[in-house]
Design a protein around this motif. Structure first.
Motif, mmCIF file in Angstrom:
data_model
loop_
_atom_site.group_PDB
_atom_site.id
_atom_site.type_symbol
_atom_site.label_atom_id
_atom_site.label_comp_id
_atom_site.label_asym_id
_atom_site.label_seq_id
_atom_site.Cartn_x
_atom_site.Cartn_y
_atom_site.Cartn_z
ATOM 1 N N GLN A 246 34.776 17.439 55.098
ATOM 2 C CA GLN A 246 34.331 17.264 53.716
ATOM 3 C C GLN A 246 32.807 17.162 53.620
ATOM 4 O O GLN A 246 32.196 17.733 52.719
ATOM 5 N N TRP A 247 32.173 16.449 54.574
ATOM 6 C CA TRP A 247 30.722 16.346 54.569
ATOM 7 C C TRP A 247 30.073 17.698 54.849
ATOM 8 O O TRP A 247 29.060 18.050 54.235
ATOM 9 N N VAL A 248 30.639 18.450 55.758
ATOM 10 C CA VAL A 248 30.107 19.782 56.055
ATOM 11 C C VAL A 248 30.183 20.661 54.813
ATOM 12 O O VAL A 248 29.236 21.382 54.483
ATOM 13 N N SER B 133 32.280 24.613 59.416
ATOM 14 C CA SER B 133 33.508 24.523 58.621
ATOM 15 C C SER B 133 34.521 25.592 59.038
ATOM 16 O O SER B 133 35.723 25.404 58.896
ATOM 17 N N ALA C 268 37.280 13.960 57.168
ATOM 18 C CA ALA C 268 36.059 13.362 56.615
ATOM 19 C C ALA C 268 34.831 14.178 57.015
ATOM 20 O O ALA C 268 33.958 14.452 56.190
ATOM 21 N N LEU C 269 34.760 14.569 58.284
ATOM 22 C CA LEU C 269 33.643 15.385 58.759
ATOM 23 C C LEU C 269 33.641 16.737 58.056
ATOM 24 O O LEU C 269 32.596 17.228 57.627
ATOM 25 N N VAL D 189 30.199 19.646 51.688
ATOM 26 C CA VAL D 189 29.218 19.151 50.713
ATOM 27 C C VAL D 189 27.830 19.713 51.028
ATOM 28 O O VAL D 189 27.136 20.219 50.139
ATOM 29 N N PHE D 190 27.403 19.638 52.287
ATOM 30 C CA PHE D 190 26.100 20.192 52.672
ATOM 31 C C PHE D 190 26.053 21.700 52.436
ATOM 32 O O PHE D 190 25.037 22.242 52.000
ATOM 33 N N HIS D 191 27.152 22.372 52.723
ATOM 34 C CA HIS D 191 27.233 23.819 52.515
ATOM 35 C C HIS D 191 27.064 24.148 51.028
ATOM 36 O O HIS D 191 26.305 25.054 50.667
ATOM 37 N N SER E 28 26.444 24.952 58.466
ATOM 38 C CA SER E 28 27.598 24.297 57.846
ATOM 39 C C SER E 28 28.749 25.290 57.663
ATOM 40 O O SER E 28 29.919 24.912 57.808
#
Length: 132
Positions: free
Chosen positions: A72-74, A60, A69-70, A76-78, A56
């Motif tokens: 932001q998800w990366v 990022s 959007a992608l 969050v996982f990070h 991640s």
């Protein structure tokens, strides 16, 4: 690496009994091999969440201008991976160095981590399956 992903019923019993044994020395933990269940859990978290953290972070860094959007998800996982690894790191240090298992010499866990050596008494008590 393989040991982190191989779990037996005794490992789960060990994880359930560990908090009680940690406080009350008279409780006996189920026999464990070379790695006890908490060590397996630590390595599992390092391997799985470390991979998520690295991937991640890389995504990022390289692909931050692809899609908001992608991205932001990366992130969050990070963040989740960092929180899990960081929390377990401090728990690991506390359990092994700051407050060792009852009955174990104060520096036994540190010697195991830094020198790869443990006493026979420690091996019999906390890694009896491996000792035998």
């Amino acid at each position: 690496i393989k040991a982190a992903f191989i779990w037996k019923a005794a490992d789960l019993e060990w994880l359930m009994a560990f908090p009680v044994c940690y406080v009350h020395e008279e409780k006996v933990l189920p026999p464990q091999g070379y790695f006890n269940a908490l060590q397996k859990l630590w390595w599992f978290i390092v391997i799985v969440f470390g991979t998520v953290l690295a991937m991640s972070g890389f995504l990022s860094w390289v692909f931050k201008e692809v899609s908001p959007a992608l991205f932001q998800w990366v992130v969050v996982f990070h963040d989740i991976a960092f929180i899990v690894i960081g929390s377990m790191f401090f728990l690991h240090i506390y359990v092994t160095a700051a407050n060792p298992l009852p009955g174990a010499p104060r520096n036994e866990s540190w010697n195991a981590m830094s020198q790869g050596m443990i006493s026979i008494t420690y091996a019999k008590r906390y890694h009896s399956e491996w000792y035998e």
